[in-house]
Design an enzyme around this catalytic site. Structure first.
Site, PDB file in Angstrom:
ATOM      1  N   HIS A 237      -3.819 -20.248 -19.381  1.00 44.87           N
ATOM      2  CA  HIS A 237      -2.604 -19.445 -19.534  1.00 44.87           C
ATOM      3  C   HIS A 237      -1.565 -19.730 -18.458  1.00 44.87           C
ATOM      4  O   HIS A 237      -0.386 -19.968 -18.747  1.00 44.87           O
ATOM      5  CB  HIS A 237      -2.947 -17.955 -19.541  1.00 44.87           C
ATOM      6  CG  HIS A 237      -1.758 -17.068 -19.699  1.00 44.87           C
ATOM      7  ND1 HIS A 237      -1.005 -16.631 -18.613  1.00 44.87           N
ATOM      8  CD2 HIS A 237      -1.171 -16.533 -20.794  1.00 44.87           C
ATOM      9  CE1 HIS A 237      -0.013 -15.867 -19.045  1.00 44.87           C
ATOM     10  NE2 HIS A 237      -0.103 -15.796 -20.371  1.00 44.87           N
TER      11      HIS A 237
ATOM     12  N   HIS B 297       8.435 -23.033 -20.126  1.00 50.16           N
ATOM     13  CA  HIS B 297       9.531 -22.336 -19.434  1.00 50.16           C
ATOM     14  C   HIS B 297      10.093 -23.151 -18.278  1.00 50.16           C
ATOM     15  O   HIS B 297      11.211 -23.650 -18.362  1.00 50.16           O
ATOM     16  CB  HIS B 297       9.127 -20.934 -18.970  1.00 50.16           C
ATOM     17  CG  HIS B 297       8.674 -20.040 -20.055  1.00 50.16           C
ATOM     18  ND1 HIS B 297       9.429 -19.816 -21.194  1.00 50.16           N
ATOM     19  CD2 HIS B 297       7.526 -19.317 -20.212  1.00 50.16           C
ATOM     20  CE1 HIS B 297       8.781 -18.997 -21.991  1.00 50.16           C
ATOM     21  NE2 HIS B 297       7.617 -18.682 -21.420  1.00 50.16           N
TER      22      HIS B 297
ATOM     23  N   ASP C 293       8.365 -18.625 -28.925  1.00 51.35           N
ATOM     24  CA  ASP C 293       7.710 -17.773 -27.947  1.00 51.35           C
ATOM     25  C   ASP C 293       7.465 -16.361 -28.466  1.00 51.35           C
ATOM     26  O   ASP C 293       6.591 -16.126 -29.279  1.00 51.35           O
ATOM     27  CB  ASP C 293       8.539 -17.761 -26.664  1.00 51.35           C
ATOM     28  CG  ASP C 293       7.777 -17.192 -25.468  1.00 51.35           C
ATOM     29  OD1 ASP C 293       6.630 -16.767 -25.642  1.00 51.35           O
ATOM     30  OD2 ASP C 293       8.328 -17.159 -24.357  1.00 51.35           O
TER      31      ASP C 293
ATOM     32  N   ARG D  73      -1.641 -17.924 -12.452  1.00 47.07           N
ATOM     33  CA  ARG D  73      -2.003 -16.557 -12.084  1.00 47.07           C
ATOM     34  C   ARG D  73      -3.259 -16.084 -12.810  1.00 47.07           C
ATOM     35  O   ARG D  73      -4.007 -15.261 -12.301  1.00 47.07           O
ATOM     36  CB  ARG D  73      -0.850 -15.594 -12.406  1.00 47.07           C
ATOM     37  CG  ARG D  73       0.424 -15.855 -11.631  1.00 47.07           C
ATOM     38  CD  ARG D  73       1.535 -14.918 -12.066  1.00 47.07           C
ATOM     39  NE  ARG D  73       1.221 -13.538 -11.699  1.00 47.07           N
ATOM     40  CZ  ARG D  73       0.831 -12.603 -12.541  1.00 47.07           C
ATOM     41  NH1 ARG D  73       0.679 -12.885 -13.829  1.00 47.07           N
ATOM     42  NH2 ARG D  73       0.580 -11.379 -12.116  1.00 47.07           N
TER      43      ARG D  73
END
Length: 481
Positions: free
Chosen positions: A234, A296, A347, A237
């Protein structure tokens, strides 16, 4: 009602079955077509039974055996980033709560609360509607960044890949190409804190994720041959540094996608925990290459932008969502001038519009730099350069041999309506400039995904049945937020 839902699904599947009956050869003819040889006139294209382009002949007479005749034929673009379930919460997050400043992080909490209402039946109906909208907007492929895996509270379904099966079922209904990316999501932050409410539906430890990945691969095995499997750690983080590289290896030679450098707070957290900014750390510690797509990248410094451009990876841009969430502006001028590859995705699916994604990308550069035709070159108009880049980069990110009109390529094609008022008399690159900057997706007339003719006269072949099923889901979710 489950019986109504089942009936609608059967109807959709039957309609698509009829559309998929491939003859020995499908013949298209276009007044103008953008091929790898450039713009050509009076183009005859043959598509074989595998969904690939068999022949291209320019300056030909309109054939009597043409399956379809079109005004303007373009290579269709692959949507490289989607979270299908978020489509059903579009419009629900535009009010400010007690926090004096609404941000991406407050939106994220609303999203976590919303998704706890979703069942597998909901997800299947939503995904089918999203894929239909993508096709009607001109996309031929959906790259699904799929992280809604488990029951509310994080409990596993009897089949760990239940939700992946629902994405596959939606794809059977719509006929869109699919690149499925099961997402590894383990932690709530760089400090490895546990996942919170809502978010816990995403979570897997490394061993459980391997099982999820394997079962997801089985979930798509009966889809058409153009279906692709990839993997998505993902973000820095959400996956520990010790697990990130192992997760990426599951894909072998397939696509590897990851969110990167989207928000300032994310950059700060990674830098504080890992000693480097996200893009810096990734470029120094992973073999980032043409299989990677970084989503992004709106918070990169100049050296990171140039470094990423050299890798051959695709920067996955989602300008509508990035605008909605206040992510920032991707440095498209510098990145493209350095030879970087880009593609676009929908998205959050707050608005599914290919033309608007491309327009918003260009306009963001103009607003930042007080310029015009920011992404144009002396050789290519603004829209031509963006469209070419998005077609090539989107196919690359999807692991799909498409994005071009060329013999041997997959027949992902999109036809524009040349009788649209703004397109009358337009030729060559001016067609694309007009479509993107003066028109919209209403100009899209036909779409083929790997030769499957799934949009005709601007509407998906199962539009009404898919929409009616989605309406019932929206009635059930109207009080969810």
């Amino acid at each position: 009602h489950p019986l109504i839902s089942l009936l609608l699904k059967i109807i959709c599947t039957y309609i698509l079955f009829l559309s998929r009956r491939v003859e020995a050869m499908t013949v298209l003819w276009a007044n103008q077509a953008l091929t790898t040889a450039g713009w050509q006139n009076n183009v005859r294209i043959e598509i074989d039974e595998t969904g690939r382009i068999a022949t291209i002949q320019a300056d030909s007479a309109a054939p009597s055996d043409a399956t379809s005749k079109t005004d303007i034929l373009l290579p269709a673009i692959s949507n490289l980033h989607s979270h299908a379930f978020q489509r059903s919460m579009a419009g629900l997050t535009e009010r400010r709560g007690p926090d004096p400043r609404d941000t991406f992080w407050t939106w994220r909490q609303l999203m976590f609360r919303f998704l706890d209402q979703l069942t597998p039946d909901h997800v299947e109906a939503i995904a089918a509607f999203v894929q239909m909208e993508m096709l009607e907007a001109g996309y031929a492929n959906n790259t699904e960044f799929h992280y809604l895996h488990h029951r509310p509270g994080g409990h596993l379904y009897d089949n760990i890949a239940e939700m992946a099966e629902r994405i596959a079922a939606a794809t059977e209904i719509t006929g869109i190409g699919l690149t499925l990316l099961p997402v590894h999501y383990q932690y709530g932050g760089c400090d490895k804190r546990p996942l919170g409410p809502g978010q816990i539906r995403f979570g897997n430890d490394p061993d459980q994720f391997i099982k999820l990945y394997e079962e997801s691969a089985r979930a798509i095995k009966n889809l058409p041959a153009d279906t692709v499997m990839g993997v998505a750690p993902h973000s820095l983080r959400a996956v520990g540094r010790e697990d990130l590289l192992a997760t990426s290896l599951l894909s072998k030679d397939g696509p590897i996608h990851m969110h990167l450098a989207e928000q300032l707070a994310e950059v700060d957290e990674v830098r504080d925990s890992w000693g480097k900014r996200p893009t810096e750390w990734l470029l120094e510690n992973a073999d980032v290459n043409a299989n990677w797509c970084l989503i992004h990248c709106t918070q990169m410094e100049e050296h990171e932008t140039l470094g990423l451009a050299k890798t051959g990876a695709v920067a996955g841009l989602c300008p509508i969502t990035e605008s909605s969430l206040g992510d920032g502006i991707f440095d498209g001028v510098r990145y493209l001038n350095a030879g970087g590859a880009i593609g676009v995705g929908s998205d959050s699916n707050i608005r599914i519009s290919l033309s608007e994604e491309l327009r918003t990308l260009e306009y963001s550069q103009r607003l930042r730099d007080n310029s015009r035709a920011a992404l144009a070159t002396e050789q290519k108009s603004t829209a031509r350069r963006i469209y070419d880049a998005a077609a090539k980069g989107g196919a690359k990110a999807a692991g799909r041999d498409a994005g071009r009109i060329e013999v041997g390529a997959m027949a992902d094609l999109m036809a524009l309506d040349g009788s649209a008022v703004d397109l009358i008399g337009r030729t060559g690159d001016t067609i694309l400039d007009t479509y993107i900057f003066a028109g919209d997706d209403r100009m899209v007339r036909d779409v083929w995904s790997a030769g499957r003719h799934v949009v005709t006269e601007g509407r998906h072949i199962a539009h009404d049945a898919i929409t009616n099923r989605y309406r019932k889901v929206m009635e059930q979710l109207k009080e969810a937020v």
